[in-house]
Write an enzyme that holds these catalytic residues in place. Structure first.
Site, short mmCIF file in Angstrom:
data_model
loop_
_atom_site.label_atom_id
_atom_site.label_comp_id
_atom_site.label_asym_id
_atom_site.label_seq_id
_atom_site.Cartn_x
_atom_site.Cartn_y
_atom_site.Cartn_z
N ASP A 7 0.87 -1.17 0.00
CA ASP A 7 0.00 0.00 0.00
C ASP A 7 0.92 1.23 0.00
O ASP A 7 2.13 1.11 0.24
CB ASP A 7 -0.90 -0.04 1.24
CG ASP A 7 -1.83 1.17 1.32
OD1 ASP A 7 -2.37 1.59 0.28
OD2 ASP A 7 -2.01 1.72 2.42
N LEU A 8 0.37 2.40 -0.27
CA LEU A 8 1.19 3.61 -0.34
C LEU A 8 1.07 4.46 0.92
O LEU A 8 2.01 4.60 1.69
CB LEU A 8 0.80 4.44 -1.57
CG LEU A 8 1.54 5.76 -1.76
CD1 LEU A 8 3.03 5.51 -2.03
CD2 LEU A 8 0.93 6.56 -2.91
N ASP A 9 -0.12 5.01 1.12
CA ASP A 9 -0.35 5.94 2.23
C ASP A 9 -0.20 5.24 3.58
O ASP A 9 -0.90 4.27 3.86
CB ASP A 9 -1.75 6.55 2.14
CG ASP A 9 -1.96 7.36 0.87
OD1 ASP A 9 -0.95 7.66 0.21
OD2 ASP A 9 -3.12 7.67 0.54
N THR A 15 1.31 10.08 4.01
CA THR A 15 0.42 11.09 3.43
C THR A 15 -0.86 11.24 4.24
O THR A 15 -1.68 12.10 3.94
CB THR A 15 0.06 10.73 1.97
OG1 THR A 15 -0.32 9.36 1.93
CG2 THR A 15 1.24 10.94 1.05
N LYS A 43 -8.71 5.71 6.40
CA LYS A 43 -7.54 5.10 5.77
C LYS A 43 -7.97 3.97 4.84
O LYS A 43 -8.73 3.09 5.23
CB LYS A 43 -6.57 4.55 6.83
CG LYS A 43 -5.76 5.63 7.51
CD LYS A 43 -4.74 5.02 8.46
CE LYS A 43 -3.84 6.07 9.06
NZ LYS A 43 -2.86 5.48 10.01
N SER A 112 -2.74 0.51 -4.25
CA SER A 112 -3.20 1.66 -3.45
C SER A 112 -4.51 2.22 -3.96
O SER A 112 -4.75 2.26 -5.17
CB SER A 112 -2.12 2.77 -3.50
OG SER A 112 -2.61 3.97 -2.95
N ALA A 113 -5.34 2.69 -3.05
CA ALA A 113 -6.59 3.35 -3.41
C ALA A 113 -6.34 4.78 -3.93
O ALA A 113 -7.21 5.38 -4.55
CB ALA A 113 -7.53 3.41 -2.21
N GLU A 167 0.19 -3.32 4.65
CA GLU A 167 -0.97 -2.42 4.75
C GLU A 167 -1.01 -1.72 6.11
O GLU A 167 -0.59 -2.30 7.11
CB GLU A 167 -2.27 -3.22 4.59
CG GLU A 167 -2.95 -3.08 3.25
CD GLU A 167 -3.60 -1.72 3.03
OE1 GLU A 167 -3.68 -0.92 3.99
OE2 GLU A 167 -4.04 -1.47 1.90
#
Length: 218
Positions: A7-9, A15, A43, A112-113, A167
């Site tokens: 995942d990114l955030d 972020t 999130k 990622s979303a 995640e």
């Protein structure tokens, strides 16, 4: 071969603080109290679903036209924040883990979303690590639906049961579990209790543990 899906955030970069600031400004504008605790619940949630939750918390209804305008305004504010990002924003030891996976010739994907994932990865100079990038522009179902992770697995040509997901959200952990992937929570163990493993951040994760994951799925 294993597939490692990030995942990114909140996993690669923090972020979440920028999302909070942007949502907080929007909530203040429409007269709704919005807390850091509530931000935790957003999130891994899509922009539209996040705004719906905020409106529900504030017991407010708005027109479709206003809803669309507010989503656009939030994203523009968020983009202003991330425009200032650089590689100092990478979370602890993320680069160490990505480097190690590359030396071990493992497949790496982003799941990622975020619809701004490509821009963020470019800002923090990590794009070259990823064999595939799947973001909110390529999926229709939000986590806990596993679409984003299944899509990422397909793009790196690794079967879901041979994938490991990192995640920071409960919805993301649930998505990984539904996809029959190994789920690794990054963050608060009390929130991420459904994960197979939980670490505060990557600095707690040894390279021996990464080896264990590689061997686990081969």
């Amino acid at each position: 071969m294993s597939g490692f899906i990030f995942d990114l955030d909140g996993v690669i970069v923090d972020t979440a603080k920028y999302h909070y600031q942007a949502w907080k400004q929007l909530a203040d504008k429409i007269g709704i109290e919005f807390s850091l605790e509530q931000n935790e619940q957003l999130k891994g949630v899509s922009r539209a679903d996040s705004l719906n939750k905020i409106l529900e918390w504030g017991q407010k209804t708005i027109s479709n036209e206003t809803f669309t305008a507010l989503m656009k305004e939030k994203n523009e504010q968020y983009l202003d924040f991330i425009a200032t990002m650089d590689d100092n924003e990478i979370l602890p030891d993320v680069s160490k883990v990505l480097n190690y996976l590359k030396t071990k010739k493992q497949k790496i994907a982003l799941g990622s979303a975020s619809k701004n994932a490509v821009q963020i990865l470019e800002k923090v100079k990590l794009t070259h690590y990823f064999d595939a990038i799947v973001d909110g522009n390529q999926v229709t179902n939000a986590k806990p639906n596993p679409e984003v992770f299944l899509n990422a697995a397909k793009q790196i040509n690794v079967q879901p049961e041979h994938c490991i997901v990192f995640e920071d959200s409960l919805a993301g952990i649930q998505a990984a579990n539904i996809a029959n992937m190994v789920s690794i929570g990054i963050g608060d163990a009390s929130i991420l209790a459904e994960a197979d493993y939980v670490f505060k951040d990557f600095s707690e994760m040894s390279l021996e543990f990464i080896d264990k994951l590689i061997n686990l799925k081969n």
